[in-house]
Every structure is written in C-alpha cells, then in structure tokens.
Enzyme design. Structure first.
Site, PDB file in Angstrom:
ATOM      1  N   HIS A 104      -1.496  -5.626   1.780  1.00  0.00           N
ATOM      2  CA  HIS A 104      -2.715  -6.423   1.653  1.00  0.00           C
ATOM      3  C   HIS A 104      -2.405  -7.717   0.909  1.00  0.00           C
ATOM      4  CE1 HIS A 104      -6.037  -3.361   2.591  1.00  0.00           C
ATOM      5  NE2 HIS A 104      -6.415  -4.475   3.194  1.00  0.00           N
ATOM      6  N   GLU A 141       0.820  -1.208   0.000  1.00  0.00           N
ATOM      7  CA  GLU A 141       0.000   0.000   0.000  1.00  0.00           C
ATOM      8  C   GLU A 141       0.855   1.260   0.000  1.00  0.00           C
ATOM      9  OE1 GLU A 141      -3.063   0.015  -0.523  1.00  0.00           O
ATOM     10  OE2 GLU A 141      -3.692  -2.044  -0.082  1.00  0.00           O
TER      11      GLU A 141
HETATM   12  N1  PCA Z   1      -8.924  -6.906   6.008  1.00  0.00           N
HETATM   13  C1  PCA Z   1      -9.852  -5.839   6.278  1.00  0.00           C
HETATM   14  C2  PCA Z   1      -9.816  -5.668   7.760  1.00  0.00           C
HETATM   15  C3  PCA Z   1      -9.075  -6.821   8.323  1.00  0.00           C
HETATM   16  C4  PCA Z   1      -8.493  -7.494   7.162  1.00  0.00           C
HETATM   17  O1  PCA Z   1      -7.735  -8.462   7.198  1.00  0.00           O
HETATM   18  C5  PCA Z   1      -9.546  -4.577   5.486  1.00  0.00           C
HETATM   19  O2  PCA Z   1      -8.997  -4.666   4.380  1.00  0.00           O
HETATM   20  O3  PCA Z   1      -9.852  -3.482   5.949  1.00  0.00           O
END
Ligand code: PCA
Length: 214
Positions: free
Chosen positions: A167, A80
């Site tokens: 992510h 990110e």
């Molecule tokens: N993904 C969510 C919250 C916790 C997670 O693992 C998100 O992308 O906000």
C-alpha cells in the site's frame, strides 16, 4: 531474467488518479538489470480485478507479482503481511458493488501470508531514505480482495511464484491542503523497484521488530 508483474489500481471514490498505478507504471518504465518488468492497471471492482489479474498472470507468466494500491492517510510505503478472506466494503466499488462480509473465495482458507520477504523489503526501502513499514492488514476493500485473490491463485496454481501487496500514500498533488501524509510518485516507484530487487534475491526474511499495536 526474472519476470515481474506489477499491478496498480484505477482511481476510485471520485479521485482523478491513483498513485499506485502511476508508481507501478513508472517503476516498470525504466529497465532494471536482470529483470523484465510489466505493469498493468487493475479495475477497482470486486471480482473483475481478480479476473484481470489472473489474465495478466497467464499472459506474463511471472516469477514474482507485486500488487500495489493506495491507502489514504498512510504516511509510509506499507508492505502488507496478510490477506484475509473477507470483503466488507465501506464504499461501493467503481461498478457500484458493495459486498458486506462475503468471502473473497468461498471455502478458501481464512488468510494467506505474503510470500515476499516483508521485513527485508522494508529495510531496503528505509535504507534508501524512504519511509516504509510492515502493515498488519490491507483492509477489507478491493486491495485486500486482490491480495487474497493473488495469494490464492499462486498457492493453488503457481507454487513457487512469490507474491504480495504494497500500500502507498496519497500523491502530493492529491492533498493540496497538506492535511494528510503524501509521498511523491517517483519516490514510491523507487521503493517498488527496491522491493522487487529484494524479493528476487532474499530467501530468508530479515528479523527485526515491525509489528503494530493498535
Ligand atoms: N486502494 C483501495 C482499492 C484500490 C486502491 O488503490 C484499497 O485499499 O482497498
């Protein structure tokens, strides 16, 4: 010894597991030369997640923090770029909170950039044959909340500590019908270790195009 704090999230939205925590735990379970790796699970709850993160930063006193979360539907490890000062929850968190257009930190700056070398990290992960991308946004749910809370904490209290957010896709066992992209947890763990090693050694980020057109 570079002290590293890796965080993953508890399962949310009725899921049985969260690959971000499984991968963070696995990444920290195998020694990495020159590093001390600590993994902790954060609750998928607005507020509590940042409180727990702060506690762990005090406990571990890290040189580097990489927070990790699941991004359902993404096909690559997503490093990110920017955390924004907005909570806007599409679904309630694990405690039933559903903030709409509230600041993560009242009066805080609109956004913080990751202080990880995001492109060098993507390049290192790709060089290992693992799909990776720069992501322009971590969304507006608990992941962005923790990303913003982390960057605010580091900027205001621990300048010099590098931090950012990654992510990751679903784990394959979570998508039995194959209808969405997945990445195996050990592969994600390897990617996290590469990102950690890159963040500890690369000062000036790589320069290649990795922007998104939505
Ligand atoms: N993904 C969510 C919250 C916790 C997670 O693992 C998100 O992308 O906000």
């Amino acid at each position: 010894m570079v002290r590293v704090l890796l965080t993953g999230f508890a399962p949310f939205d009725g899921a049985a597991l969260n690959p971000s925590w499984e991968a963070a735990r696995l990444a920290a379970a195998v020694p990495l030369d020159g590093f001390s790796l600590t993994a902790v699970e954060l609750p998928c709850v607005f507020g509590d997640s940042i409180d727990e993160l702060r506690k762990q930063v005090v406990r571990v006193d890290p040189d580097l923090v990489v927070a990790v979360g699941l991004a359902p539907g993404r096909a690559a490890v997503s490093v990110e770029r920017v955390a924004v000062n907005v909570d806007d929850a599409r679904i309630p968190d694990n405690a039933g909170n559903q903030p709409i257009d509230e600041p993560v930190v009242p009066g805080g700056p609109a956004a913080y950039f990751s202080t990880l070398p995001i492109k060098a990290s993507v390049a290192a992960v790709r060089a290992a044959g693992i799909p990776a991308e720069v992501s322009p946004t971590a969304g507006n749910y608990v992941c962005n909340h923790v990303f913003y809370g982390l960057m605010h904490l580091l900027a205001s209290e621990r300048p010099g500590v590098r931090g950012g957010f990654v992510h990751v896709p679903w784990a394959p066992e979570q998508v039995p019908d194959g209808g969405q992209p997945t990445l195996a947890v050990p592969t994600v763990a390897e990617a996290l270790r590469l990102i950690v090693a890159t963040a500890a050694t690369v000062d000036t980020d790589a320069r290649f195009t990795a922007g998104a057109i939505h």
